[in-house]
Each structure stands twice: as structure tokens, then as C-alpha cells.
Design an enzyme around this catalytic site. Structure first.
Site, PDB file in Angstrom:
ATOM      1  CG  ASP A 162     -42.873 -44.455-102.761  1.00 19.56           C
ATOM      2  OD1 ASP A 162     -42.594 -42.975-102.157  1.00 19.56           O
ATOM      3  OD2 ASP A 162     -42.624 -44.932-101.306  1.00 19.56           O
TER       4      ASP A 162
ATOM      5  CG  ASP B  61     -40.782 -41.744 -95.738  1.00 15.92           C
ATOM      6  OD1 ASP B  61     -42.020 -42.008 -96.267  1.00 15.92           O
ATOM      7  OD2 ASP B  61     -40.080 -42.241 -96.413  1.00 15.92           O
TER       8      ASP B  61
HETATM    9  C1  GLA Z   1     -40.580 -44.303 -99.223  1.00 20.21           C
HETATM   10  C2  GLA Z   1     -42.236 -44.095 -98.462  1.00 20.21           C
HETATM   11  C3  GLA Z   1     -41.970 -45.298 -97.675  1.00 20.21           C
HETATM   12  C4  GLA Z   1     -42.304 -46.304 -97.945  1.00 20.21           C
HETATM   13  C5  GLA Z   1     -41.053 -46.788 -98.794  1.00 20.21           C
HETATM   14  C6  GLA Z   1     -41.090 -48.537 -99.934  1.00 20.21           C
HETATM   15  O1  GLA Z   1     -39.551 -44.201 -97.975  1.00 20.21           O
HETATM   16  O2  GLA Z   1     -42.254 -42.840 -98.127  1.00 20.21           O
HETATM   17  O3  GLA Z   1     -44.233 -45.239 -97.317  1.00 20.21           O
HETATM   18  O4  GLA Z   1     -43.710 -46.296 -99.702  1.00 20.21           O
HETATM   19  O5  GLA Z   1     -40.513 -45.710-100.191  1.00 20.21           O
HETATM   20  O6  GLA Z   1     -40.145 -48.905 -99.798  1.00 20.21           O
END
Ligand code: GLA
Length: 740
Positions: free
Chosen positions: A480, A550
Site C-alpha cells: 500500500d 477503496d
Molecule cells: C488503504 C487501502 C485499504 C486498506 C487500508 C489499510 O486505504 O486501500 O484497502 O488496506 O489502506 O489501512
């Protein structure tokens, strides 16, 4: 290419010429001695440029395949149109240096230490080897060289362009703008530009607008690819609105740092597209002997409309970009814990989720954020990559073992480029965070960026990742990256070197990924950046899949998925089924959510510990169905059956390359006035073949509303009448070629 003197240039020209004269077999790259023209033959497309009478490299043609090389005339630089529009600016140069009265976008701009900023690039040599061509240009006076790389991919019709700038002047040179190259579509008016823009939780929105005189800039100044604009474009002409017909020129950059694509309509009816590093705040100081390589710019043409343009990119990514032949396989059905438990992960809770996920047919269990350091909220812990002893008193071993016993492999979330100020790492190495000395450090999601451009930071990150995957049986990393650059300082370097951070950061990211993958040859990785903030053809060389957004709300996701597929293959497009209410406070029914997620690489992100019993049976059926179609969805040809502007009804179709299998998905937002849907004409099937027709949408029916067999011709000309009614209704139809 080792040049030592002008004699060396001559030798190379001679060698290439001999090569041309002797070979009789088909060569995708040809140099025509007489007219000094290069012809790049990329299957269905031709790309032609030449050396003009001034010795500059000039574009001649890019479009549908022309087999007769002699049809192309030698390049002639344009004459002065007026004292305000010199030939320098109106000649379609392949790689214009900024100098000698150039007013259009330059491909290269440099500053020499004596204050000279004039750069005029002329041809000196070329070298052809199979499917690659390197053309070397040099400033008319100084030993500043550019090696232009052209690679042809005859299988997909794509061409890759890039440039290597080499400083042989004996003094440092500052590169202020370095592009991979300029390309031109046939001169004329009425072009339309398509591009993808968005924001967090709203990525992949398709824009379509006319190209006017002036420059339209698609870019990221953020240090990474960005949610806001993706480095992809497509151009077509007025009237070419049919998705399956008409000329389309398209391209995408392979770079995960700040990038720019400019689409320029000149007053002389030329449309030029230039792509490469973003020149904003750019200054790359090249020491004597040093080189700078620009990102690859992948360019394609098709006469088969925007639909075929997308499919070419899909095939190209699967065949040429994805690592280790991953594009030939299929993705496993995955479970991810994030929306279920957020930071509240622990051994018992994750095992409970894993047991339920395995029962559904899930193949890979991924524990998301929250497992390390003091990571109980997003305020702390990033940088401290030890297993949290309260949540996992016995380390990760017991969870991973249980996941394996359940027949799944194990993946884990990491965010290696980041640090929370509330972490041991930051307390120990505050200087490792990206900053300008003495200035405030802007936090985003309570975190700072590590300056990955630094070698010590790069090594630290590589080693803890290597350690994590060496000590634990980890098959997959969800990598990420949850913020963009701010205060991009590198105070440890002399001032004139600090801006290298824009390039070095991404180079070091690639270096870490490449080394990690080399050392762990079965490790798979997902690129995530708070959703779809890092999806590009550079990162895709190093990861097997991406997280597009997301926003997992099923109805929003339909638009996101449709936009995503203009540029990228469904093969890499992760799609989770999550709980409701979700974004927009919307609660789409479970079958609708499943069918939406089946349009890419299916995953479950629900809190299975809270699911009602009836969900499990349905989910098992849905996952079983997905497994029966995933090869077609992930590796087939995608046809978008509805217009992107239609928000109420969306449908897509996937066809296996041999046309023996196909699957259709259709989604209705809300029915009004009892209207039934018009028949949905399918595409890409074998007209002569008969297909078995099976509808699947999780509804129990005594009779199928569709005939059990239909011909390809009927399906494509008459079409399917789908029984969608009410709100948030969805269905899928599976077709398989049968002998009559
Ligand atoms: C980001 C990712 C999510 C999740 C969060 C965790 O927003 O896109 O899918 O993994 O971080 O903190």
C-alpha cells in the site's frame, strides 16, 4: 551504444546499412537508405519517421498498416510559415530539443554550466536489432547525446518509445525536461481525447472532450501515478463514436512517479502527444558520463474503435508486462480482512474469518493493516514492522499454519514507504522522512513519506521486507501507499542534486520490488495506493494485480470497473464483495454485489463473522460460478456493451480467444414505468456456432427465461432479452459452444 568519436558514429551507420542490404526475411523495423526513412511494422499498425535534409528526425506517419514502404517519401522539414512560426516549430520532430525557436512542447530541455540553454538535436547513428531500434541524436555543437529507443511488439501492434540522455560534455549538465518522445496523429481537425480522472474513492472516470488549439495536460505532480489522472490517453476523430469501429490512437506511460502527457493542438492542425517525466520542479543534474533514462511510452493504433484499443492493451499487459508470465494464469479468489476488522486484527479473529472464507471456496487469505508495531489506529506504527505481540503472542506462525491447513495460501498488508511520527523508526531516524530542513512536515493520514531515494532507507526497507517473507510462509503482499509527496527535500545532498528525488524515489521502489521478487520467486504482489493511486505500466512489470479503488460500493464500482478497463485488463482488477450499507449509504443486494465483483478478479471483503447463515450458501454458489468463468473473464476479450454515459443499465461481455466460451453480465439500477430492457446484442462470437445458454444470478427459477441454445448469429444480431426488473437487479449468462 559506445560512441567514442565521430568515426564511431560512421562505423555504426555503415554496419546498420549492411545489415539492411543483406537480410531478405521479414523485419519489423526497416531503414530505407535512399529516402532515409525508418519503417516500424507493428502488425496492424505502421509507424514511420525519417531523417530530413537538416538531419533532424521527423515524423512521417502513424496509423493503419501500409505494406509498401516505397509509398513513403523522404522527410522534408517545414518551411518558415511566418517569422512567428518557423520551420523548427512546425516540423513534426520526433524528439525536439528546446532550442532554435521551438515553441511547441520540447522533448528535452537542458542547461549547460556556461548558461547556454540552446539544444538542437541531429541524427548521428542508428542500430537495429530484431524488434528494437536505437537512433542516436546529438546536439549540433556539444557532446550531449540522446539515444531514442523504439521497440515493436508485432503481436499486439504496440510500439514502445523511450530516450536515454547521455552527457559526454565533460561538465555537468542539468536536464530540466526529459520526455520519452513526441508522437503525431494525421494532420487535421476534429480529434477527440479520452482520458481517465478521479479522486480517492472515485477513480477511473472516463472523460471525452474535443482537442482544440492549445495544450491539454494530463499529469501527476504528486510523486506517484495518482488517483486524479491515470497516464493513459486515446484519440479518435469526430464521428468515430462506435466502440468497435474507427481509428483510435492510444498510449500509456510506464512510470509510477510524477509523469506528464501533453496533448497539443497546434494552429497548424497538428495534434502532438508528448509523454515522459513531469517537468514540474524537475532538474536532473547529469555528471559527465552519466545517463538518464526516461519512462517507456507505449503507443498503439487500431482501426477497431476504442473497444479494440482497450483489448489490445489488455492483451499487451497480459503478454508483455505482467511479471513471470502471470498474465497467462488466473488469479486466486481472495479474502481480505480490511473492511471486516480494520485495525482490530488478532490470531483468534483472523482464524475465525479464515475458516469461514475457506468454506466458501476462497483460495488466498490476506490479513490487512493492523498486525504490526503499535498499529491500533492510523495514528501510529507505520515503520515498526515487527509482529504486534499482544495481537499475535506466538507470532504469525499459528495463523499462517491454520490458513494452510484450510487449503489457502497467506498474504499480508504492508506499507513500506511510510512512517508515522508516532513510531520507533521515526523517533530513531527523523531525518529519514522526506522534508526540507527546518520546515514543517505535512502529515497525511497521520503519516510521512520515507525518503526512499536515500540508499540507506532503500536498504532498510528491502531488508525488513526480505526478512518478513523469509521468516514467514507468505505468498502475497498487498503493498500500500497511502499519501502523496509533500516537502520533497533531500537536504543531505548538495542543493543542485536534491531534485533527483523525483526520479530516484521511483527507481528505488522498482529496485526493492525487483530484488525482493528475484529472491522470492513465487511471491506475488498487489499494488494498492489508497485504492487506485498507483496503477501504471511501470508498477505492473512488478506486481500481479492492483486495487482499483477503496470504494467497494457495488453500484459505484460499476462505473469504476468500466472506466478502469479502458486502459487496463480485468485480469489485474481486484474486486471485493463487501458488506452494506456501504458508500453513499447504499445497500445493493448480495447477488448484485457478487456479479459486479465477478467482472474482474473476485475477492471477499465482508465480515464473515457477522454474516447471516443464508449468505453462505449463496456465496458458495457464486464463487463456484465465478471459478467456472474466471478464465474467460480474466484472459478473454472484453466488450463493453453499454455506453459509459448510461448510468441506469450497464452490461459487459467476455469472450475466450477461440470464441468457444463467453460470459455476459448485466446490471439494472432502477426500472421505471415497467419498461423492459432492449435486447442486448452480443459481440465477438462465432456466427456459425451454436452456444448453450445458461443464466445465473442466484435466483431460483422453475424455468429459464432464455432458450437453452442459440446461434452466434442470433446472439449478435437479435440479442438477448434479459429479465431485469425493479431496483439493483443483475444477471449473468454463460455461453459455451456446442455441436448442434
Ligand atoms: C488503504 C487501502 C485499504 C486498506 C487500508 C489499510 O486505504 O486501500 O484497502 O488496506 O489502506 O489501512
Amino acid at each position: 551504444m559506445p560512441f567514442r568519436s565521430s568515426v564511431a558514429y560512421l562505423v555504426l551507420v555503415f554496419v546498420s546499412a549492411t545489415h539492411v542490404a543483406s537480410a531478405q526475411t521479414f523485419r519489423p523495423i526497416r531503414f530505407l537508405e535512399k529516402s532515409k526513412i525508418f519503417v516500424l511494422d507493428a502488425g496492424s499498425a505502421s509507424y514511420v519517421f525519417g531523417i530530413n535534409e537538416q538531419n533532424a528526425l521527423q515524423h512521417i506517419y502513424w496509423g493503419g498498416h501500409v505494406a509498401r514502404d516505397e509509398d513513403f517519401l523522404a522527410a522534408h522539414g517545414s518551411d518558415e510559415w511566418a517569422s512567428f512560426d518557423l520551420g523548427t516549430t512546425t516540423t513534426p520532430q520526433e524528439y525536439p530539443g528546446w532550442g532554435a525557436g521551438l515553441y511547441v512542447e520540447p522533448s528535452l530541455k537542458v542547461s549547460f554550466p556556461d548558461g547556454n540553454r540552446d539544444l538542437v538535436l541531429h541524427y548521428v547513428a542508428h542500430q537495429m536489432e530484431g524488434e528494437t531500434l536505437t537512433v542516436t541524436l546529438k546536439d549540433i555543437e556539444r557532446e550531449l547525446l540522446v539515444h531514442l529507443g523504439y521497440t515493436v511488439y508485432p503481436g499486439t501492434g504496440l510500439i514502445r518509445r523511450e530516450a536515454v540522455v547521455e552527457n559526454r560534455t565533460g561538465s555537468p549538465v542539468v536536464v530540466e525536461n526529459a520526455q520519452s518522445g513526441a508522437v503525431y496523429v494525421p494532420r487535421g481537425d476534429g480529434y477527440r481525447l479520452r482520458y481517465l480522472s478521479g479522486r480517492w474513492a472515485g477513480e477511473w472516470q472516463l472523460n471525452q472532450e474535443p482537442v482544440h488549439t492549445g495544450v491539454k495536460v494530463l499529469e501527476s505532480r504528486r510523486g506517484s501515478t495518482s488517483h486524479q489522472t491515470n497516464p493513459w490517453f486515446a484519440l479518435d476523430r469526430d464521428g468515430d463514436s462506435d466502440p468497435e469501429h474507427g481509428n483510435v490512437w492510444f498510449g500509456a506511460l510506464g512510470w509510477s512517479g510524477s509523469w506528464r502527457i501533453s496533448v497539443e493542438g497546434t494552429p497548424h492542425q497538428q495534434v502532438r502527444v508528448t509523454g515522459g517525466f513531469n517537468p514540474f520542479d524537475f532538474a536532473y543534474s547529469l555528471a559527465p558520463g552519466e545517463k538518464l533514462q526516461t519512462p517507456p511510452f507505449y503507443l498503439g493504433y487500431t482501426g477497431g474503435g476504442i473497444g479494440e484499443a482497450s483489448r489490445i492493451l489488455h492483451r499487451f499487459v497480459r503478454a508483455e508486462i505482467l511479471p513471470r508470465g502471470s498474465g497467462k494464469r488466473t488469479r486466486p479468489v481472495l479474502y481480505n480482512s480490511w473492511e471486516a476488522t480494520e485495525f482490530a486484527v488478532d490470531e483468534a479473529g483472523q482464524i475465525a474469518l479464515a475458516e469461514k472464507a475457506a468454506g466458501l471456496g476462497v483460495e488466498r487469505f490476506v490479513m490487512d493493516d493492523g498486525w504490526f508495531g503499535q498499529r491500533n489506529t492510523d495514528h501510529a506504527g507505520l515503520g515498526d514492522w515487527y509482529v504486534n505481540p499482544k495481537k499475535f503472542p506466538n507470532g504469525l506462525g499459528p495463523l499462517i499454519r491454520r490458513v494452510h491447513e484450510l487449503g489457502m495460501d497467506f498474504g499480508i498488508w504492508v506499507e513500506p514507504e511510510m512512517v508515522n511520527p508516532d513510531s520507533d523508526l521515526y523517533r530513531k531516524h527523523p531525518d529519514w522522512a522526506m522534508h526540507f530542513a527546518g520546515r514543517p512536515r505535512t502529515e497525511a493520514r497521520n503519516q510521512l513519506l520515507l525518503n526512499l531515494a536515500r540508499e540507506d532507507v532503500r536498504e532498510y526497507v528491502f531488508h525488513w521486507l526480505d526478512d518478513l517473507v523469509t521468516k514467514n510462509d507468505i505468498a502475497f503482499l498487498k503493498w500500500d501507499y497511502n499519501r502523496n509527496f509533500s516537502e520533497p527535500g533531500w537536504p543531505e545532498l548538495p542543493a543542485d542534486q536534491q531534485k533527483k528525488i523525483w526520479v530516484k524515489f521511483t527507481q528505488n521502489l522498482y529496485d526493492i520490488l525487483d530484488r525482493l521478487r528475484a529472491k522470492h520467486p513465487t511471491l506475488e504482489i498487489e499494488s494498492c495506493s489508497g485504492g487506485g493511486g498507483r496503477v501504471d505500466l511501470g508498477i505492473l512489470r512488478r506486481v500481479e494485480q492492483v486495487w482499483p479503488s477503496d470504494n467497494t460500493e457495488a453500484f459505484d464500482r460499476l462505473t469504476i470497473e468500466q472506466g478502469f478497463t479502458y486502459a487496463y485488463t480485468p485480469h489485474i482488477m481486484m474486486a471485493w464483495v463487501t458488506d452494506v450499507p456501504n458508500f453513499n449509504g447504499r445497500s445493493a443486494p448480495l447477488p448484485f454485489r457478487f456479479l459486479v465483483a465477478m467482472q474482474g478478479s473476485l475477492a471477499i471483503g465482508s465480515n464473515l463473522n457477522k454474516w447471516p447463515p443464508e449468505n453462505f450458501g449463496l456465496a458458495r454458489q457464486m464463487i463456484g460460478y465465478y471459478k467456472s468463468i474466471r478464465e474467460t473473464v480474466q484472459n478473454g476479450d472484453l466488450y463493453r456493451l453499454t455506453d459509459p454515459s448510461d448510468g441506469n443499465f450497464k452490461a459487459s461481455q467476455y469472450v475466450s480467444p477461440d470464441k468457444s466460451r463467453s460470459v455476459v453480465f448485466a446490471f439494472l439500477h432502477s426500472q421505471q414505468f415497467g419498461r423492459m430492457l432492449p435486447a442486448l446484442a452480443l459481440r465477438g462470437l462465432d456466427e456459425q456456432a451454436t452456444y448453450s445458454v445458461a443464466i445465473f444470478d442466484g435466483k431460483s427459477r422453475s424455468n429459464s427465461p432464455l432458450p437453452s441454445r442459440l446461434s452466434g448469429a442470433y446472439l449478435m444480431h437479435r440479442g438477448l432479452e434479459l429479465p431485469l426488473t425493479g431496483d439493483y437487479d443483475a444477471t449473468s449468462v454463460k455461453l459455451e459452444r456446442v455441436s448442434d
